[in-house]
Design a protein around this motif. Structure first.
Motif, PDB file in Angstrom:
ATOM      1  N   GLU A  99      12.632  -7.539   7.285  1.00 35.62           N
ATOM      2  CA  GLU A  99      13.861  -7.713   5.735  1.00 35.62           C
ATOM      3  C   GLU A  99      13.152  -6.290   5.115  1.00 35.62           C
ATOM      4  O   GLU A  99      13.489  -5.148   4.761  1.00 35.62           O
ATOM      5  CB  GLU A  99      13.954  -8.206   4.983  1.00 35.62           C
ATOM      6  N   ARG A 100      11.603  -5.906   4.718  1.00 38.14           N
ATOM      7  CA  ARG A 100      11.467  -5.167   4.668  1.00 38.14           C
ATOM      8  C   ARG A 100      10.858  -3.430   4.800  1.00 38.14           C
ATOM      9  O   ARG A 100      11.274  -2.827   4.697  1.00 38.14           O
ATOM     10  CB  ARG A 100       9.773  -5.347   4.325  1.00 38.14           C
ATOM     11  N   ASP A 101      11.195  -3.812   6.611  1.00 40.74           N
ATOM     12  CA  ASP A 101      11.450  -2.794   7.423  1.00 40.74           C
ATOM     13  C   ASP A 101      12.736  -2.016   6.862  1.00 40.74           C
ATOM     14  O   ASP A 101      13.026  -1.237   7.020  1.00 40.74           O
ATOM     15  CB  ASP A 101      11.931  -2.523   8.878  1.00 40.74           C
ATOM     16  N   LEU A 102      13.960  -3.097   6.610  1.00 37.15           N
ATOM     17  CA  LEU A 102      15.445  -3.052   6.245  1.00 37.15           C
ATOM     18  C   LEU A 102      15.981  -1.640   5.465  1.00 37.15           C
ATOM     19  O   LEU A 102      16.609  -0.999   4.855  1.00 37.15           O
ATOM     20  CB  LEU A 102      16.287  -3.947   7.464  1.00 37.15           C
ATOM     21  N   GLU A 103      14.576  -2.742   3.900  1.00 37.18           N
ATOM     22  CA  GLU A 103      14.912  -0.914   2.910  1.00 37.18           C
ATOM     23  C   GLU A 103      14.231  -0.614   3.496  1.00 37.18           C
ATOM     24  O   GLU A 103      15.438   0.564   2.301  1.00 37.18           O
ATOM     25  CB  GLU A 103      14.096  -2.418   1.863  1.00 37.18           C
ATOM     26  N   ARG A 104      13.295   0.337   3.888  1.00 35.08           N
ATOM     27  CA  ARG A 104      12.990   1.429   3.776  1.00 35.08           C
ATOM     28  C   ARG A 104      14.158   2.444   5.102  1.00 35.08           C
ATOM     29  O   ARG A 104      13.702   3.402   4.360  1.00 35.08           O
ATOM     30  CB  ARG A 104      10.825   1.107   4.947  1.00 35.08           C
ATOM     31  N   LEU A 105      14.486   1.582   5.718  1.00 28.38           N
ATOM     32  CA  LEU A 105      15.628   2.052   6.098  1.00 28.38           C
ATOM     33  C   LEU A 105      16.630   2.665   5.626  1.00 28.38           C
ATOM     34  O   LEU A 105      17.307   3.258   5.518  1.00 28.38           O
ATOM     35  CB  LEU A 105      16.321   0.795   7.491  1.00 28.38           C
ATOM     36  N   SER A 106      17.299   1.502   4.934  1.00 29.93           N
ATOM     37  CA  SER A 106      17.885   2.051   3.865  1.00 29.93           C
ATOM     38  C   SER A 106      17.132   3.454   2.732  1.00 29.93           C
ATOM     39  O   SER A 106      18.319   4.263   2.680  1.00 29.93           O
ATOM     40  CB  SER A 106      18.180   0.864   3.030  1.00 29.93           C
ATOM     41  N   SER A 107      16.230   3.342   2.737  1.00 28.19           N
ATOM     42  CA  SER A 107      15.925   4.574   2.122  1.00 28.19           C
ATOM     43  C   SER A 107      16.273   5.728   3.361  1.00 28.19           C
ATOM     44  O   SER A 107      16.818   6.810   2.455  1.00 28.19           O
ATOM     45  CB  SER A 107      14.289   4.332   1.765  1.00 28.19           C
ATOM     46  N   VAL A 108      15.726   6.119   4.370  1.00 23.81           N
ATOM     47  CA  VAL A 108      15.856   6.727   5.431  1.00 23.81           C
ATOM     48  C   VAL A 108      17.337   7.545   5.404  1.00 23.81           C
ATOM     49  O   VAL A 108      17.543   8.571   4.798  1.00 23.81           O
ATOM     50  CB  VAL A 108      15.585   6.326   6.529  1.00 23.81           C
ATOM     51  N   LYS A 109      18.390   6.558   4.761  1.00 26.18           N
ATOM     52  CA  LYS A 109      20.010   6.826   5.534  1.00 26.18           C
ATOM     53  C   LYS A 109      20.271   7.041   3.683  1.00 26.18           C
ATOM     54  O   LYS A 109      20.929   7.925   4.296  1.00 26.18           O
ATOM     55  CB  LYS A 109      20.592   5.848   5.550  1.00 26.18           C
TER      56      LYS A 109
END
Length: 340
Positions: A99-109
């Motif tokens: 879930e934390r990875d996906l939050e950081r992925l949102s930041s990258v996007k």
């Protein structure tokens, strides 16, 4: 997919590590660079590169170059993608680290979207001028959706994908979509748009329309939207696109009818001032395609000083013919398009 026991064990070993499984979960949401992954995972670049190497060797992911950047994606093979999807589907939403990875992925996007917005702000005036000369894009998109139909299909390729809009509108129909464009700036825009629309079954790559970095005989639908008029040799582009179609696959082209707006050549790098039905039909015939449909969209107000948009649909003449003596899932290609 039928593989040996040893191969299956090696594949499972490649995936059965927490960081590599996290990488697979991230790539199931879209293509990422090594820098993206190091930022999301909080690991060093050498360590991330090592994980990627093992996943590449196992055939679970793919890699493609875009200038000095290397992007990683899930494998193009359906069997590998299904395998990875099955692995990661059970951990999404169930593991705090993922879930934390996906939050950081949102930041990258979000960063991608910021870069795309900046590019749009620089070029918006030029694009808006051309758009004002022809029918609204939504009308053409509605016609495209009606023409292609609602039946799902396996794979789509969008040549000269630009903003990625066609990949977005057809995403509910295809299982795997690929967009090709030479411009890294436009690829940034396309990735941002696909991310924003939640399209995870499509990817975009840098490549030449005359030599796209994809396999031949692999796509049910190939689209070329407002690209031909930039090319010195449109016939060659159509011929190359036709080679990428599966038997009975469809090629859809959207471009302008013949016109006399010379300023588009001088100010906007248009190499051709539109195309006639006869030109397209001849190029289709030379490429082994039949022209099945042609539609016309008059400019707003019907002014002669504006642009008429044309839509052409071609179909590969080859047919997939079922062998009655074989298993129902096995098909043969009849190269002349006739049932023997």
């Amino acid at each position: 997919m039928h593989v040996s026991l040893d191969t299956m064990v090696d594949t499972l070993k490649a995936a059965a590590e927490s960081s590599r499984l996290r990488i697979l979960a991230l790539l199931s949401r879209g293509d990422l660079t090594v820098s993206d992954l190091t930022e999301i995972l909080g690991q060093s670049q050498p360590r991330v590169s090592r994980h990627l190497k093992l996943l590449l060797e196992a055939g679970l992911i793919g890699r493609y170059q875009e200038g000095s950047w290397a992007f990683f994606r899930l494998s193009d093979t359906d069997a590998a993608r299904d395998f990875v999807t099955g692995l990661v589907s059970g951990i999404r939403g169930a593991d705090p680290q993922v879930e934390r990875d996906l939050e950081r992925l949102s930041s990258v996007k979000r960063k991608r979207q910021d870069r795309a917005a900046q590019y749009f702000s620089v070029n918006a005036a030029s694009w808006d001028h051309i758009r004002s000369l022809h029918v609204p894009d939504r009308a053409v998109e509605a016609a495209l959706l009606k023409l292609v139909g609602k039946r799902p299909f396996q794979a789509m390729l969008d040549l000269g994908t630009g903003t990625g809009r066609l990949l977005e509108i057809f995403s509910p129909l295809y299982r795997r979509g690929i967009g090709i464009d030479m411009s890294r700036e436009m690829l940034t825009v396309a990735r941002a748009n696909l991310d924003k629309a939640g399209v995870s079954n499509a990817q975009v790559r840098q490549g030449d329309i005359f030599s796209p970095p994809v396999e031949r005989d692999a796509f049910d639908l190939v689209t070329i939207h407002q690209v031909l008029h930039y090319l010195d040799d449109p016939g060659r582009a159509i011929h190359e696109a036709a080679r990428l179609l599966r038997p009975a696959g469809r090629l859809v082209i959207v471009d302008f009818a013949p016109h006399t707006l010379e300023f588009l050549r001088e100010e906007h790098a248009h190499a051709r001032l539109g195309f006639s039905d006869r030109q397209i039909a001849d190029w289709f015939g030379e490429a082994g395609l039949d022209l099945e449909d042609s539609q016309e969209f008059e400019p707003r107000g019907g002014s002669e000083a504006k642009l008429t948009v044309k839509l052409w649909l071609g179909r590969d003449r080859r047919l997939l013919v079922a062998d009655p003596s074989a298993d129902a899932s096995q098909l043969k290609v009849n190269p002349v398009g006739e049932i023997a």
